[in-house]
Scaffold this motif. Structure first.
Motif, PDB file in Angstrom:
ATOM      1  N   ASP A 380       1.164  -1.319   0.148  1.00  0.00           N
ATOM      2  CA  ASP A 380      -0.314  -0.026  -0.121  1.00  0.00           C
ATOM      3  C   ASP A 380       0.537   1.033   0.325  1.00  0.00           C
ATOM      4  OD1 ASP A 380       1.055  -0.922   2.971  1.00  0.00           O
ATOM      5  OD2 ASP A 380      -0.955   0.369   3.616  1.00  0.00           O
ATOM      6  N   VAL A 381       2.480   1.083  -0.173  1.00  0.00           N
ATOM      7  CA  VAL A 381       3.622   2.673  -0.414  1.00  0.00           C
ATOM      8  C   VAL A 381       3.359   2.695  -1.404  1.00  0.00           C
ATOM      9  CG1 VAL A 381       5.299   3.204   0.726  1.00  0.00           C
ATOM     10  CG2 VAL A 381       3.707   2.410   2.172  1.00  0.00           C
ATOM     11  N   GLU A 382       3.555   3.545  -2.007  1.00  0.00           N
ATOM     12  CA  GLU A 382       3.869   4.009  -3.312  1.00  0.00           C
ATOM     13  C   GLU A 382       5.063   5.435  -3.010  1.00  0.00           C
ATOM     14  OE1 GLU A 382       0.469   5.394  -5.935  1.00  0.00           O
ATOM     15  OE2 GLU A 382      -0.069   3.861  -6.659  1.00  0.00           O
ATOM     16  N   GLY A 383       6.071   5.577  -4.336  1.00  0.00           N
ATOM     17  CA  GLY A 383       6.893   6.453  -4.792  1.00  0.00           C
ATOM     18  C   GLY A 383       7.756   6.541  -3.818  1.00  0.00           C
ATOM     19  N   MET A 384       8.391   5.181  -2.665  1.00  0.00           N
ATOM     20  CA  MET A 384       9.146   4.991  -2.289  1.00  0.00           C
ATOM     21  C   MET A 384      10.465   4.906  -2.817  1.00  0.00           C
ATOM     22  SD  MET A 384      11.035   4.952   0.992  1.00  0.00           S
ATOM     23  CE  MET A 384       9.434   4.691   1.864  1.00  0.00           C
ATOM     24  N   ASN A 385      11.322   5.393  -3.476  1.00  0.00           N
ATOM     25  CA  ASN A 385      11.939   5.012  -4.852  1.00  0.00           C
ATOM     26  C   ASN A 385      13.682   5.334  -4.413  1.00  0.00           C
ATOM     27  OD1 ASN A 385       9.756   5.095  -6.835  1.00  0.00           O
ATOM     28  ND2 ASN A 385      10.077   7.424  -7.402  1.00  0.00           N
ATOM     29  N   PRO A 386      14.474   4.418  -4.692  1.00  0.00           N
ATOM     30  CA  PRO A 386      15.780   4.141  -4.080  1.00  0.00           C
ATOM     31  C   PRO A 386      16.575   5.383  -4.679  1.00  0.00           C
ATOM     32  CG  PRO A 386      15.321   2.457  -5.914  1.00  0.00           C
ATOM     33  CD  PRO A 386      14.027   2.834  -5.459  1.00  0.00           C
ATOM     34  N   ASN A 387      17.895   5.805  -3.780  1.00  0.00           N
ATOM     35  CA  ASN A 387      18.610   6.521  -4.831  1.00  0.00           C
ATOM     36  C   ASN A 387      19.788   5.990  -4.340  1.00  0.00           C
ATOM     37  OD1 ASN A 387      19.482   8.639  -1.848  1.00  0.00           O
ATOM     38  ND2 ASN A 387      17.359   7.897  -2.213  1.00  0.00           N
ATOM     39  N   PRO A 388      20.940   6.446  -5.068  1.00  0.00           N
ATOM     40  CA  PRO A 388      22.397   6.003  -5.456  1.00  0.00           C
ATOM     41  C   PRO A 388      23.805   5.873  -3.625  1.00  0.00           C
ATOM     42  CG  PRO A 388      22.310   5.918  -7.417  1.00  0.00           C
ATOM     43  CD  PRO A 388      20.914   7.136  -5.987  1.00  0.00           C
ATOM     44  N   MET A 389      22.714   6.740  -3.215  1.00  0.00           N
ATOM     45  CA  MET A 389      23.058   7.346  -1.748  1.00  0.00           C
ATOM     46  C   MET A 389      22.218   6.986  -0.259  1.00  0.00           C
ATOM     47  SD  MET A 389      25.875   9.307  -2.025  1.00  0.00           S
ATOM     48  CE  MET A 389      26.464   9.648  -0.626  1.00  0.00           C
ATOM     49  N   ASN A 390      21.259   5.777  -1.245  1.00  0.00           N
ATOM     50  CA  ASN A 390      20.358   6.045   0.107  1.00  0.00           C
ATOM     51  C   ASN A 390      19.676   6.609   0.973  1.00  0.00           C
ATOM     52  OD1 ASN A 390      18.935   3.712   0.955  1.00  0.00           O
ATOM     53  ND2 ASN A 390      20.327   2.127   2.333  1.00  0.00           N
ATOM     54  N   LEU A 391      20.012   7.676   0.336  1.00  0.00           N
ATOM     55  CA  LEU A 391      18.812   8.927   1.315  1.00  0.00           C
ATOM     56  C   LEU A 391      17.820   8.378   1.546  1.00  0.00           C
ATOM     57  CD1 LEU A 391      20.604  11.639   0.081  1.00  0.00           C
ATOM     58  CD2 LEU A 391      21.553  10.377   2.431  1.00  0.00           C
ATOM     59  N   LEU A 392      17.020   8.474   2.740  1.00  0.00           N
ATOM     60  CA  LEU A 392      15.555   8.106   3.080  1.00  0.00           C
ATOM     61  C   LEU A 392      14.956   9.368   2.839  1.00  0.00           C
ATOM     62  CD1 LEU A 392      13.316   6.337   3.795  1.00  0.00           C
ATOM     63  CD2 LEU A 392      13.883   6.985   6.285  1.00  0.00           C
ATOM     64  N   MET A 393      14.477   9.495   0.903  1.00  0.00           N
ATOM     65  CA  MET A 393      13.814  10.446   0.528  1.00  0.00           C
ATOM     66  C   MET A 393      12.089  10.205   0.870  1.00  0.00           C
ATOM     67  SD  MET A 393      16.138  12.496  -0.095  1.00  0.00           S
ATOM     68  CE  MET A 393      15.693  14.196  -0.950  1.00  0.00           C
ATOM     69  N   LEU A 394      11.289  11.254   1.659  1.00  0.00           N
ATOM     70  CA  LEU A 394       9.487  10.789   1.775  1.00  0.00           C
ATOM     71  C   LEU A 394       8.972  11.983   1.266  1.00  0.00           C
ATOM     72  CD1 LEU A 394       9.941   9.118   5.220  1.00  0.00           C
ATOM     73  CD2 LEU A 394       9.902   7.931   3.379  1.00  0.00           C
ATOM     74  N   LYS A 395       9.319  12.304   0.482  1.00  0.00           N
ATOM     75  CA  LYS A 395       8.548  13.480   0.103  1.00  0.00           C
ATOM     76  C   LYS A 395       7.165  13.386  -0.328  1.00  0.00           C
ATOM     77  CE  LYS A 395      11.832  15.812  -2.869  1.00  0.00           C
ATOM     78  NZ  LYS A 395      12.885  17.121  -2.735  1.00  0.00           N
ATOM     79  N   ARG A 396       7.711  12.445  -1.235  1.00  0.00           N
ATOM     80  CA  ARG A 396       6.662  11.737  -2.624  1.00  0.00           C
ATOM     81  C   ARG A 396       6.152  10.131  -2.330  1.00  0.00           C
ATOM     82  NH1 ARG A 396       7.409  15.454  -7.225  1.00  0.00           N
ATOM     83  NH2 ARG A 396       9.215  16.349  -7.376  1.00  0.00           N
ATOM     84  N   VAL A 397       6.253  10.285  -0.492  1.00  0.00           N
ATOM     85  CA  VAL A 397       5.629   8.430   0.070  1.00  0.00           C
ATOM     86  C   VAL A 397       3.837   8.988   0.299  1.00  0.00           C
ATOM     87  CG1 VAL A 397       5.644   6.682   1.103  1.00  0.00           C
ATOM     88  CG2 VAL A 397       7.918   7.809   0.073  1.00  0.00           C
TER      89      VAL A 397
END
Length: 407
Positions: A380-397
């Motif tokens: 049920d979670v969308e927008g949890m995209n990975p990034n190469p620095m593995n930073l937790l970016m939640l603004k589009r989740v």
């Protein structure tokens, strides 16, 4: 101008003055530890600023009990919007739980009490993923497995400073021996059987997959036992004859990797002994040039390949810098200094490629594999995209409302 070169031109313009050009600075400034914070808040809160953060992020700290939990609420004045003009972030709040026991964390995730876990712990690995590194089929309807490159290169390093007596007397000072080792083990099998493919076999150079400047066109080392034996013969050790055991130093976490190397290299005539050293002592010995052959890793401090190539620049000899191999090459050094002055990304990346290629030629470092970001979220979670620095970016989740949802 202040001695530190930092100037606040006005309330929305920050100016940096450098003593000399350093193009990777832009990548460095994108990291959280380089974010600009208001000096007024620092002066007011002092050491308590960590509990009273002031910034421009998408969420606002509302509650924090150390060791137990943390709650952040949506910043209704956040400055970013999505492509439809909707103000970010989408989530109203985030609750972070500090669960020390990994098995308890995994069970809480399966019960739906938490929505996200990062990485795969040994206690849940066999349950959650297959031998080949895919999500266990029984969870396909309830869990999403998200992967992507992570900027970490795992490698074998050699101290090659022949001015040191213990190096000049060792076979690892011979580049043919190093290349025999490089060709003498199967990275693909190593990743499949020891890491469940949660990483990428390093068939290119030191620069990891996912980093700007990485290219598959740079052909590094792949498993080729015949070529490994040829290199060994060129070094004066046909089929390993006359070659004394070479000691490979590591920490406890990587003993399985080193035992795999030991077995495979023995098949081409290279005897390896394994020395396991506690972490703190290991780092000190590597920095002080006491380890001739060691297992190393480098996680990017910032998203620029210079951060990796700095490991081989002669101006960074350990212990004052990260060049633990003491590799020194005039051509490499000239390219490195030239790259720092080049503002054109494509030209700078071409210098990086040449440096990475030189490093493969001299083999002070043998790349083994590039790491991988691994995340698990509920379906049920969308927008949890990975990034190469593995930073937790939640603004589009987003979380999707689903009355029938069950994990």
């Amino acid at each position: 101008m202040p001695n530190n070169g930092c100037v606040a031109v006005n309330d929305s313009t920050f100016e940096l003055h450098l003593k000399k050009p350093f193009q990777p600075l832009l990548g460095l400034l994108s990291m959280p530890y380089a974010y600009v914070v208001p000096h007024e808040a620092i002066e007011y809160f002092g050491n308590d600023f960590r509990k009273n953060p002031v910034g421009t992020g998408p969420f606002i700290l509302k509650y924090w009990r150390e060791g137990e939990g943390l709650v952040m609420r949506r910043n209704s004045n956040y400055f970013e919007f999505d492509h439809k003009g909707v103000r970010l972030p989408y989530l109203e709040a985030i609750s972070i739980s500090f669960i020390i026991d990994k098995q308890s964390e995994f069970l809480a995730f399966l019960l739906g009490n938490i929505d996200f876990i990062s990485g795969v712990h040994s206690s849940s690995k066999d349950e959650l993923i297959t031998r080949a590194g895919a999500l266990n089929p029984k969870y396909r309807e309830s869990i999403k497995m998200i992967t992507g490159p992570y900027l970490n290169t795992e490698y074998l390093g050699f101290l090659i400073d022949t001015s040191l007596q213990h190096v000049s007397n060792s076979p690892i000072g011979n580049p043919y021996v190093r290349k025999a080792i490089a060709y003498g083990f199967d990275r693909d099998r190593m990743m499949l059987y020891l890491r469940s493919n949660l990483g990428y076999p390093a068939h290119s150079g030191l620069i990891p997959k996912g980093m700007p400047g990485f290219t598959d066109s740079l052909k590094g080392y792949s498993y080729n036992p015949d070529l490994a034996k040829f290199m060994l013969a060129q070094a004066g050790y046909p089929n390993g004859k006359g070659l004394d055991p070479i000691s490979l130093s590591t920490t406890e976490d990587y003993v399985d990797i080193c035992e795999f190397l030991q077995h495979q290299l023995s098949e081409i005539g290279i005897p390896i002994s394994i020395e396991v050293i506690p972490g703190a002592a290991y780092r000190e010995m590597m920095s002080s040039s006491k380890l001739l052959f060691f297992r190393g890793s480098w996680v990017a401090d910032y998203a620029d390949a210079e951060n990796y190539l700095a490991l081989l620049y002669s101006g960074n000899f350990s212990p004052s810098g990260p060049n633990y191999t003491h590799f020194s090459n005039d051509k490499f050094d000239r390219l490195y200094r030239k790259s720092l002055l080049q503002s054109d990304d494509s030209l700078r990346y071409s210098y990086y490629l040449k440096m990475d290629s030189l490093a493969l030629d001299y083999s002070p470092i043998i790349p083994m594999y590039y790491d991988k970001v691994v995340r698990f979220v509920g379906s049920d979670v969308e927008g949890m995209n990975p990034n190469p620095m593995n930073l937790l970016m939640l603004k589009r989740v987003k979380k999707i409302k689903n009355d029938t949802y069950s994990r």
